[in-house]
Design an enzyme around this catalytic site. Structure first.
Site, PDB file in Angstrom:
ATOM      1  N   GLY A  67       0.808  -1.251   0.040  1.00  0.00           N
ATOM      2  CA  GLY A  67      -0.087   0.018   0.202  1.00  0.00           C
ATOM      3  C   GLY A  67       1.128   1.521   0.092  1.00  0.00           C
ATOM      4  O   GLY A  67       2.053   1.216  -0.020  1.00  0.00           O
ATOM      5  N   HIS A  68       0.125   2.603   0.011  1.00  0.00           N
ATOM      6  CA  HIS A  68       0.798   3.589  -0.140  1.00  0.00           C
ATOM      7  C   HIS A  68       1.558   3.927   1.139  1.00  0.00           C
ATOM      8  O   HIS A  68       1.045   3.445   2.270  1.00  0.00           O
ATOM      9  CB  HIS A  68      -0.389   4.953  -0.235  1.00  0.00           C
ATOM     10  CG  HIS A  68      -1.376   4.819   0.693  1.00  0.00           C
ATOM     11  ND1 HIS A  68      -1.187   5.478   1.951  1.00  0.00           N
ATOM     12  CD2 HIS A  68      -2.521   4.252   0.905  1.00  0.00           C
ATOM     13  CE1 HIS A  68      -2.078   5.531   2.622  1.00  0.00           C
ATOM     14  NE2 HIS A  68      -2.916   4.783   2.222  1.00  0.00           N
ATOM     15  N   GLU A  69       2.483   4.788   1.249  1.00  0.00           N
ATOM     16  CA  GLU A  69       3.210   5.270   2.349  1.00  0.00           C
ATOM     17  C   GLU A  69       3.958   4.200   3.436  1.00  0.00           C
ATOM     18  O   GLU A  69       3.858   4.595   4.666  1.00  0.00           O
ATOM     19  CB  GLU A  69       2.660   6.228   3.045  1.00  0.00           C
ATOM     20  CG  GLU A  69       2.273   7.590   1.943  1.00  0.00           C
ATOM     21  CD  GLU A  69       1.197   8.224   2.672  1.00  0.00           C
ATOM     22  OE1 GLU A  69       1.656   9.680   2.797  1.00  0.00           O
ATOM     23  OE2 GLU A  69       0.041   8.296   3.184  1.00  0.00           O
TER      24      GLU A  69
ATOM     25  N   GLY B 113       0.493   2.766   5.106  1.00  0.00           N
ATOM     26  CA  GLY B 113       0.875   3.313   6.209  1.00  0.00           C
ATOM     27  C   GLY B 113       1.593   2.460   6.960  1.00  0.00           C
ATOM     28  O   GLY B 113       2.049   2.501   8.318  1.00  0.00           O
TER      29      GLY B 113
END
Length: 206
Positions: free
Chosen positions: A131-133, A151
């Site tokens: 996923g993102h970040e 995250g």
């Protein structure tokens, strides 16, 4: 100029990487694998053991999934004066802002989302979704079909088994082992070993 690469490890992962560099899946005409170094195998295309590293004029790819072994091989290759080769398959989807650390491998079908950071010698196997970040520490391995929610912070030398799911915004400490098919719903301290749905402790890795 042709980049020469030696593959460290002659298992199935190593042979898959060799196909990406030399065979029908060849991804870059400027890169060529010259063979394998493996202490447990003999005969062509294995050139010998890793004691030959100082003599091999090539960059290296580590084709071993075990995180501790990846770290040890990386250390010995650097001590021999070799430089890592970073490998991202063209059929992997790597979004803007993603950092891919030295020697990391992202295989076909993987999706690495925006602003994620991969450390040194990270292995993202086929059809993983990150996923993102997300941050992933050095020498960590994601087995095929792993899902990591946005995250998350994953430590160094973590092994995540096939089809495991890590829910968003969790912290996974160094040297954690997550069993295949597990669903992780809470933070895991360093050295944890977990499996199941939901993931439950099985002990310590060290």
């Amino acid at each position: 100029m042709l980049n020469r690469v030696v593959i460290l490890g002659y298992g199935s992962l190593g042979r898959r990487i060799e196909a990406m560099l030399n065979g029908t899946q060849r991804i870059d005409g400027d890169v060529r694998a010259i063979g394998f170094l493996d202490n447990a195998s003999e005969g062509p295309p294995v050139l010998g053991g890793d004691d030959l590293l100082p003599e091999v004029d090539a960059r290296y790819v580590i084709a071993v999934a075990d995180p501790a072994a990846r770290e040890d091989i990386d250390r010995r290759a650097l001590a021999a004066g070799r430089e890592p080769y970073t490998l991202v398959h063209p059929r992997a989807y790597v979004e803007d802002g993603v950092g891919v650390g030295p020697g990391s491998i992202v295989l076909a079908g993987a999706c690495v989302n925006i602003d994620t950071q991969l450390g040194r010698q990270v292995l993202i196997n086929v059809n993983c979704v990150v996923g993102h970040e997300v941050t992933i520490g050095d020498h960590t391995t994601l087995s095929p079909l792993v899902f990591v929610g946005g995250g998350c912070a994953i430590g160094n030398r973590v092994f995540i088994g096939a089809s495991a799911v890590i829910l968003p915004r969790l912290k996974i400490g160094d040297d954690v082992v997550i069993g295949a098919g597990s669903v992780v719903r809470e933070d895991l301290p360093p050295g944890s070993k977990v499996a199941g749905v939901p993931a439950r402790p099985l002990g310590k890795t060290s």
